[in-house]
Design an enzyme around this catalytic site. Structure first.
Site, PDB file in Angstrom:
ATOM      1  CG  PHE A 285      -1.792   1.471   1.249  1.00 16.65           C
ATOM      2  CD1 PHE A 285      -2.093   2.261   0.450  1.00 16.65           C
ATOM      3  CD2 PHE A 285      -1.839   1.673   2.855  1.00 16.65           C
ATOM      4  CE1 PHE A 285      -2.819   3.128   0.546  1.00 16.65           C
ATOM      5  CE2 PHE A 285      -3.263   2.425   3.118  1.00 16.65           C
ATOM      6  CZ  PHE A 285      -3.500   3.235   1.637  1.00 16.65           C
ATOM      7  CB  CYS A 286       1.112   4.317  -0.313  1.00 15.00           C
ATOM      8  SG  CYS A 286       1.386   5.832  -0.114  1.00 15.00           S
ATOM      9  CB  VAL A 287       5.819   4.402   1.094  1.00 10.26           C
ATOM     10  CG1 VAL A 287       7.327   4.033   0.979  1.00 10.26           C
ATOM     11  CG2 VAL A 287       5.520   5.687   0.649  1.00 10.26           C
TER      12      VAL A 287
END
Length: 556
Positions: A285-287
């Site tokens: 998720f994301c980074v």
């Protein structure tokens, strides 16, 4: 009214006044505006200002539609109605001035951002002297609202941030991050949580979830009814999740390579050993998606392919389009960070939180200035905003590497350009079907940028990639539980050359995208087997109950 015409009334200065600091600032910044365009804008501005003056003389109240001024107090009182009208007029022409600047796009974007920050800050709603709602509250409470507002402001000054929610209403492990499980491994970078099964049988291959290290993991496990972690467990998956450490000075030397080798790769290895499975469903998720994709590329260069599938939620791999965040990244700013943090130190979570709040100042700053300080209202309890205020630090060397090699130079997408943990990074070598999710209104990872990963992963096998577009933003779009059947999402099983072509041919579906993901996971999770009676395995004992110690360490 004459005073308003002279001074722009509500704080945002008349952009065409003879002593306009706005035009002076633009010139100092090296921005030029075509004289003909400037003359046209000036003429249009004074025509509209004159129309307001005529309405004022005729005792005609101005009409405006802005949710910041939706209360009847703004519309029914002449003084405040014209204050808003002048403010909105000046704000609109300031934006038009910023758009008219002749400058390279990156500089122009910074000018637009700076002007918008000023416009939002100078709203008449942000000041007691020009906010009729706050004034009415002051009279109604006989001054109690002002006293309460001052007290709340002093509390926040001690915290060093604006309170977005009643933080006393939540406790990590008690009423957020409550899915049952145990920590089965830890090193200085992370704890690995294994969650207790909720079904008698589970899929053979486990799911390893990699949240962003820039935030606490429990955005994926807020309450039972909106927990993506619990949803995956309910679907019959053995779920492992990385809980990143909140770095202190003892971790100020940690690098990006460490996050890949000692973090993501180690988590993969431990999940394999505990589950006794060579293949895992891997989630980022994301980074966290950037980290786990880098780790899988490093492992691929070593001849190791542990992913049965890869899920990426609002993740950047191609950093060509970084949205509003681009205004914070240029050679000068990155070099400055490298000088101060590149060889050791911490990027404070408070600074990171302030940066993200500045992307949505009306929602995450000024809204609370008005309610907390001007009206003396203690913010209500809201789990998502509690998480949003629970910031994390980042090690300086890791942060600087990430800024330069992704946001600034966009090197991650170029096969073999980067060497990480001793291996060349080539994302195209990751051999696994991919599920990519983007949020349509995401201001941190524009959905078109998330879609760009479709061409980087499995470039010769595009049918193995799936893209789903959800409604709403970076967080609210992701945390959209299937049980509530809210919002909508778009799907398109046909390949497309670009994001817009994909959307043009996509089908809009009501409700949550989570079931789409559940179907994808099921297809890649292997046969059903008896759920494990105990968590962990030989050599991996249950160290403590979930959510563990690491997630409870606060940056402030």
């Amino acid at each position: 009214m004459q005073e308003w015409m002279k001074n722009a009334g509500a704080g945002v200065q008349n952009p065409f006044a003879p002593d306009s600091s706005i035009l002076a600032s633009l010139k100092e910044y090296g921005a030029e505006i075509d004289p003909a365009v400037l003359t046209r804008l000036q003429s249009e501005y004074f025509i509209e200002l004159g129309n307001l003056w005529k309405d004022f003389i005729a005792a005609k109240l101005p009409q405006f539609d802005d949710r910041r001024f939706s209360s009847s107090n703004w519309h029914e009182q002449t003084n405040h109605a014209y204050n808003v009208a002048i403010y909105l007029l000046n704000a609109r022409f300031l934006s038009l001035l910023a758009e008219s600047v002749q400058a390279p796009e990156k500089k122009k974007q910074k000018i637009r951002f700076a002007v918008q920050q000023m416009v939002d800050a100078m709203s008449p709603a942000n000041f007691l002297a020009t906010n009729p709602e706050a004034q009415a509250k002051l009279i109604e409470t006989k001054g109690e609202s002002l006293m309460s507002g001052i007290a709340l402001m002093l509390e926040d000054l001690q915290k060093g941030r604006i309170s977005l929610t009643d933080e006393s209403a939540f406790e990590v492990g008690k009423n957020v991050a409550t899915t049952e499980g145990s920590v089965v491994f830890e090193n200085r970078l992370f704890q690995l949580i294994q969650y207790k099964p909720l079904t008698k049988t589970v899929h053979q291959r486990p799911l390893l979830m990699m949240p962003p290290c820039i935030n606490k993991f429990y955005i994926l496990d807020l309450q039972p009814e909106n927990s993506l972690v619990r949803y995956a467990v309910e679907q019959g998956h053995t779920v492992f999740l990385v809980s990143w450490a909140n770095p202190d000075q003892s971790m100020s030397d940690i690098t990006w390579d460490d996050y890949i080798e000692q973090g993501a790769i180690k988590a993969i290895e431990v999940a394999q050993e505990i589950s006794k499975q060579d293949k895992l469903n891997v989630f980022g998720f994301c980074v966290g998606g950037t980290i786990v994709s880098t780790a899988l590329a490093v492992l691929a260069d070593r001849g190791n392919h542990p992913a049965s599938s890869l899920t990426l939620l609002t993740t950047l791999l191609d950093f060509s389009n970084t949205g509003v965040l681009d205004v914070f990244v240029d050679e000068l700013q990155v070099s400055m960070r490298e000088q101060t943090l590149g060889h050791g130190g911490l990027m404070p979570g408070r600074d990171l939180a302030s940066t993200f709040s500045s992307l949505r100042p009306n929602d995450l700053v000024w809204n609370y200035v008005q309610s907390n300080y001007l009206k003396g209202q203690k913010p209500p309890a809201f789990d998502l905003l509690y998480w949003n205020s629970d910031s994390t630090n980042l090690p300086g060397p890791m942060f600087c590497w990430y800024l330069r090699n992704t946001y600034l130079e966009n090197s991650l997408k170029i096969p073999g350009k980067l060497t990480v943990a001793g291996n060349k990074v080539d994302l195209s070598k990751i051999d696994a079907p991919v599920f990519i999710y983007g949020s349509k209104e995401d201001h941190i990872v524009p959905w078109q940028a998330a879609f760009a990963s479709m061409s980087l992963l499995n470039p010769k096998k595009k049918t193995r990639n799936s893209f789903v577009l959800g409604a709403s933003g970076h967080i609210a779009g992701v945390i959209n539980p299937a049980s509530k059947n809210k919002r909508n999402y778009w799907i398109n099983d046909q390949s497309a050359v670009d994001a817009q072509s994909w959307l043009d041919a996509a089908t809009e579906c009501p409700g949550s995208w989570w079931p789409q993901w559940a179907t994808f996971l099921k297809e890649n999770a292997g046969k059903m087997v008896k759920a494990p009676a105990k968590l962990g395995a030989v050599g991996y004992s249950e160290l403590e109950s979930a959510p563990g110690r690491y997630v409870k360490v606060r940056a402030d």
